[in-house]
Design a protein around this motif. Structure first.
Motif, PDB file in Angstrom:
ATOM      1  N   ILE A   1      22.695 -17.340   0.333  1.00 59.98           N
ATOM      2  CA  ILE A   1      24.114 -17.575   0.049  1.00 59.98           C
ATOM      3  C   ILE A   1      24.694 -18.395   1.195  1.00 59.98           C
ATOM      4  O   ILE A   1      24.563 -18.032   2.372  1.00 59.98           O
ATOM      5  N   GLY A   2      25.341 -19.511   0.879  1.00 66.21           N
ATOM      6  CA  GLY A   2      25.921 -20.376   1.894  1.00 66.21           C
ATOM      7  C   GLY A   2      27.164 -19.782   2.538  1.00 66.21           C
ATOM      8  O   GLY A   2      27.725 -18.799   2.055  1.00 66.21           O
ATOM      9  N   PRO A   3      27.621 -20.351   3.644  1.00 66.72           N
ATOM     10  CA  PRO A   3      28.815 -19.846   4.333  1.00 66.72           C
ATOM     11  C   PRO A   3      30.052 -19.919   3.445  1.00 66.72           C
ATOM     12  O   PRO A   3      30.350 -20.976   2.882  1.00 66.72           O
ATOM     13  N   GLY A   4      30.724 -18.791   3.299  1.00 64.39           N
ATOM     14  CA  GLY A   4      31.924 -18.735   2.479  1.00 64.39           C
ATOM     15  C   GLY A   4      31.650 -18.761   0.992  1.00 64.39           C
ATOM     16  O   GLY A   4      32.588 -18.779   0.192  1.00 64.39           O
ATOM     17  N   GLU A   5      30.385 -18.727   0.612  1.00 62.29           N
ATOM     18  CA  GLU A   5      30.034 -18.836  -0.803  1.00 62.29           C
ATOM     19  C   GLU A   5      30.018 -17.459  -1.462  1.00 62.29           C
ATOM     20  O   GLU A   5      29.634 -16.461  -0.846  1.00 62.29           O
ATOM     21  N   LYS A   6      30.387 -17.435  -2.737  1.00 57.03           N
ATOM     22  CA  LYS A   6      30.344 -16.217  -3.542  1.00 57.03           C
ATOM     23  C   LYS A   6      29.407 -16.477  -4.716  1.00 57.03           C
ATOM     24  O   LYS A   6      29.591 -17.440  -5.469  1.00 57.03           O
ATOM     25  N   ARG A   7      28.406 -15.619  -4.877  1.00 54.51           N
ATOM     26  CA  ARG A   7      27.393 -15.836  -5.911  1.00 54.51           C
ATOM     27  C   ARG A   7      27.122 -14.539  -6.658  1.00 54.51           C
ATOM     28  O   ARG A   7      27.050 -13.464  -6.047  1.00 54.51           O
ATOM     29  N   SER A   8      26.948 -14.658  -7.977  1.00 55.50           N
ATOM     30  CA  SER A   8      26.639 -13.501  -8.820  1.00 55.50           C
ATOM     31  C   SER A   8      25.239 -13.649  -9.388  1.00 55.50           C
ATOM     32  O   SER A   8      24.858 -14.730  -9.860  1.00 55.50           O
ATOM     33  N   VAL A   9      24.462 -12.580  -9.320  1.00 60.94           N
ATOM     34  CA  VAL A   9      23.107 -12.568  -9.881  1.00 60.94           C
ATOM     35  C   VAL A   9      22.992 -11.388 -10.843  1.00 60.94           C
ATOM     36  O   VAL A   9      23.536 -10.312 -10.598  1.00 60.94           O
ATOM     37  N   VAL A  10      22.294 -11.623 -11.962  1.00 64.15           N
ATOM     38  CA  VAL A  10      22.093 -10.569 -12.958  1.00 64.15           C
ATOM     39  C   VAL A  10      20.718  -9.957 -12.729  1.00 64.15           C
ATOM     40  O   VAL A  10      19.697 -10.658 -12.748  1.00 64.15           O
ATOM     41  N   LEU A  11      20.693  -8.654 -12.499  1.00 60.75           N
ATOM     42  CA  LEU A  11      19.464  -7.934 -12.237  1.00 60.75           C
ATOM     43  C   LEU A  11      19.287  -6.841 -13.281  1.00 60.75           C
ATOM     44  O   LEU A  11      20.267  -6.233 -13.730  1.00 60.75           O
ATOM     45  N   THR A  12      18.059  -6.598 -13.667  1.00 60.06           N
ATOM     46  CA  THR A  12      17.763  -5.499 -14.579  1.00 60.06           C
ATOM     47  C   THR A  12      16.939  -4.463 -13.833  1.00 60.06           C
ATOM     48  O   THR A  12      16.066  -4.798 -13.015  1.00 60.06           O
ATOM     49  N   LEU A  13      17.224  -3.211 -14.143  1.00 60.92           N
ATOM     50  CA  LEU A  13      16.534  -2.092 -13.508  1.00 60.92           C
ATOM     51  C   LEU A  13      15.829  -1.295 -14.598  1.00 60.92           C
ATOM     52  O   LEU A  13      16.446  -0.884 -15.586  1.00 60.92           O
ATOM     53  N   THR A  14      14.523  -1.077 -14.443  1.00 62.54           N
ATOM     54  CA  THR A  14      13.741  -0.309 -15.421  1.00 62.54           C
ATOM     55  C   THR A  14      13.085   0.878 -14.729  1.00 62.54           C
ATOM     56  O   THR A  14      12.864   0.863 -13.507  1.00 62.54           O
ATOM     57  N   THR A  15      12.781   1.896 -15.529  1.00 64.92           N
ATOM     58  CA  THR A  15      12.079   3.075 -15.014  1.00 64.92           C
ATOM     59  C   THR A  15      10.818   3.300 -15.844  1.00 64.92           C
ATOM     60  O   THR A  15      10.832   3.161 -17.074  1.00 64.92           O
ATOM     61  N   GLU A  16       9.728   3.621 -15.143  1.00 66.53           N
ATOM     62  CA  GLU A  16       8.462   3.842 -15.829  1.00 66.53           C
ATOM     63  C   GLU A  16       8.502   5.121 -16.664  1.00 66.53           C
ATOM     64  O   GLU A  16       7.884   5.206 -17.724  1.00 66.53           O
ATOM     65  N   GLU A  17       9.216   6.112 -16.165  1.00 72.25           N
ATOM     66  CA  GLU A  17       9.379   7.367 -16.892  1.00 72.25           C
ATOM     67  C   GLU A  17      10.856   7.597 -17.154  1.00 72.25           C
ATOM     68  O   GLU A  17      11.693   7.360 -16.296  1.00 72.25           O
ATOM     69  N   GLU A  18      11.151   8.080 -18.339  1.00 76.36           N
ATOM     70  CA  GLU A  18      12.541   8.303 -18.706  1.00 76.36           C
ATOM     71  C   GLU A  18      13.100   9.464 -17.875  1.00 76.36           C
ATOM     72  O   GLU A  18      12.514  10.543 -17.830  1.00 76.36           O
ATOM     73  N   PRO A  19      14.231   9.256 -17.182  1.00 74.52           N
ATOM     74  CA  PRO A  19      14.819  10.325 -16.374  1.00 74.52           C
ATOM     75  C   PRO A  19      15.195  11.519 -17.241  1.00 74.52           C
ATOM     76  O   PRO A  19      15.483  11.399 -18.425  1.00 74.52           O
ATOM     77  N   GLU A  20      15.163  12.705 -16.586  1.00 69.33           N
ATOM     78  CA  GLU A  20      15.522  13.926 -17.312  1.00 69.33           C
ATOM     79  C   GLU A  20      16.985  13.902 -17.731  1.00 69.33           C
ATOM     80  O   GLU A  20      17.334  14.303 -18.847  1.00 69.33           O
ATOM     81  N   ALA A  21      17.864  13.411 -16.841  1.00 68.07           N
ATOM     82  CA  ALA A  21      19.297  13.341 -17.159  1.00 68.07           C
ATOM     83  C   ALA A  21      19.610  12.016 -17.842  1.00 68.07           C
ATOM     84  O   ALA A  21      18.967  10.987 -17.601  1.00 68.07           O
ATOM     85  N   THR A  22      20.564  12.047 -18.743  1.00 69.01           N
ATOM     86  CA  THR A  22      20.955  10.813 -19.429  1.00 69.01           C
ATOM     87  C   THR A  22      21.737   9.875 -18.509  1.00 69.01           C
ATOM     88  O   THR A  22      21.771   8.672 -18.751  1.00 69.01           O
ATOM     89  N   ILE A  23      22.360  10.433 -17.470  1.00 69.50           N
ATOM     90  CA  ILE A  23      23.091   9.626 -16.478  1.00 69.50           C
ATOM     91  C   ILE A  23      22.556   9.986 -15.103  1.00 69.50           C
ATOM     92  O   ILE A  23      22.627  11.147 -14.693  1.00 69.50           O
ATOM     93  N   SER A  24      22.012   9.024 -14.412  1.00 73.28           N
ATOM     94  CA  SER A  24      21.471   9.251 -13.071  1.00 73.28           C
ATOM     95  C   SER A  24      22.201   8.365 -12.073  1.00 73.28           C
ATOM     96  O   SER A  24      22.468   7.190 -12.349  1.00 73.28           O
TER      97      SER A  24
END
Length: 452
Positions: free
Chosen positions: A405-428
């Motif tokens: 990121i350059g000086p004074g620059e604002k940048r947005s990046v789209v990231l995806t997060l995956t889990t190999e095993e489904e968490p026990e709670a629906t919201i973690s």
């Protein structure tokens, strides 16, 4: 239409100074010398700051277009401007503290209105002569000499006002672009408009309004007396020692007269045109010019100095609770500034979940959440950021960086997060951890992962 004269008994209030022009007599002495040294230093500092360079850029610049303040390697954004509030509040309470102890010394020694007013008066004295000669020139009929002197004076006044306006604007516009564009007639109309307005204000305030600005427009003159107490040092006249006043020959000491020789020099040197011998007046700016003038007269007559001087009503009196209150508040504000400086970081992070879908099942059958991570670099150099996820077992990010990121620059990046095993709670709950490789600063941002 006849003009109706107002009788004296019908006048509710009348200022104690003349409405016409005040011809300020030049004076030398300790207070005038100290003020000039201080004013020259402040003036040079005011002019020089915009020319300071850092890493090839103007070190201090208020960028109005980008709504940022560049301060050497730091770039402050609107969300950082709480520091300005703290600094301005601290300056106000510091001014109140000084006022309680020494009256209006800010007005007399460092206020820009006083500095420019006395500078313009110095220019006037160099061209038109003494105060009496200047007064005689104003009363004289129109002549080549009068036109020449007045023309030169106002031309120099206008040049100083223009330089002042350009210097002020150079805090908001890069100094190289400002001066080159202004004198080559390539600047925008907005720049020309602001420079001309500021120059006109400087020329009018310092050259024409002068003391009227302090008397009728400055709010400080109106409420500063509320901060005075018996321990405040003010410019005062010792009436017990000075009265009865009257002229006398040098070397004589008439028993029926006090030390005041009624030379009226204290009035002639006063920028506000008041007579300090009439007691405390709100127009007095504690500049000390009358003190210097009176001390010279006392020396000439062999009398003790400080007939007019800085003194308090009770020399042994201590300033009251107001001084302690200002001190405590100032200490708290300084603490706040230190805390801000210690906790300030050179970048900011924002994380927003995808609001169109709580979660998705990708082609591999894994639960996936999408996030938009916004990185703002507030430094003056390029930063590389690493992004990791913490607190969610088996979580994997689609990209961990580094993100440049350059000086004074604002940048947005789209990231995806995956889990190999489904968490026990629906919201973690988990944390995005963003670290700068250059400064080794770390920001932890808590968010949520939906799996059902």
């Amino acid at each position: 239409m006849s003009v109706k004269q107002i009788s004296k008994k019908d006048v509710i209030f009348q200022t104690g100074v003349p409405d016409g022009k005040i011809y300020i007599k030049e004076e030398t002495g300790k207070y005038q010398r100290n003020r000039r040294y201080l004013n020259v230093f402040l003036m040079l500092l005011f002019i020089a700051i915009p020319f300071i360079q850092y890493n090839g850029q103007q070190a201090i610049l208020f960028d109005v277009a980008q709504q940022t303040l560049r301060f050497f390697s730091i770039k402050l954004f609107p969300q950082d401007l709480i520091i300005f509030s703290l600094i301005f509040i601290l300056a106000a309470f510091a001014l109140f503290f000084v006022t309680v102890r020494y009256g209006r010394v800010w007005c007399g020694f460092t206020c820009p209105q006083t500095v420019w007013m006395l500078m313009f008066n110095w220019i006037e004295r160099r061209i038109e002569g003494t105060a009496n000669q200047s007064k005689a020139l104003d009363k004289a009929s129109l002549s080549v000499e009068k036109i020449a002197k007045k023309g030169v004076k106002h031309l120099i006044w206008a040049a100083v006002a223009l330089l002042t306006a350009l210097t002020f604007m150079s805090y908001f516009t890069p100094v190289k672009e400002l001066y080159s564009g202004f004198f080559t007639l390539s600047s925008s109309g907005l720049i020309y408009g602001w420079v001309l307005v500021l120059a006109a204000c400087t020329y009018g305030n310092a050259g024409w309004l002068r003391e009227k600005m302090c008397q009728h427009m400055c709010p400080y003159a109106r409420f500063q007396s509320a901060m005075f107490d018996s321990g405040t040092k003010l410019v005062t006249y010792d009436a017990t020692r000075g009265e009865d006043r009257g002229p006398r020959k040098r070397g004589s000491a008439p028993s029926e007269l006090g030390d005041c020789v009624d030379c009226k020099l204290c009035v002639q040197v006063c920028p506000a045109g008041i007579d300090i011998r009439n007691g405390l007046q709100y127009e007095c700016i504690n500049c000390g010019l009358c003190v210097d003038a009176c001390n010279k007269v006392m020396d000439n007559f062999g009398y003790e100095r400080e007939l007019i001087g800085f003194r308090s009503e009770k020399e042994s009196a201590r300033n009251g609770g107001g001084q302690w209150l200002y001190g405590v508040v100032s200490a708290l504000i300084i603490t706040g500034i230190i805390v801000w400086m210690l906790t300030w970081q050179s970048f900011e992070v924002g994380v927003i979940r995808d609001r169109q879908a709580l979660y998705r099942i990708n082609n591999q059958g894994l639960v996936e959440n999408a996030y938009t991570v916004t990185l703002l670099n507030k430094s003056s150099y390029v930063k590389n950021f690493d992004v990791t996820a913490s607190g969610l077992e088996g979580a994997q990010l689609s990209d961990t960086g580094p993100f440049a990121i350059g000086p004074g620059e604002k940048r947005s990046v789209v990231l995806t997060l995956t889990t190999e095993e489904e968490p026990e709670a629906t919201i973690s709950h988990f944390d995005f951890v963003i670290e700068s490789r250059e400064s080794e600063e770390t920001v932890v941002h808590e968010t949520m992962f939906y799996s059902g």
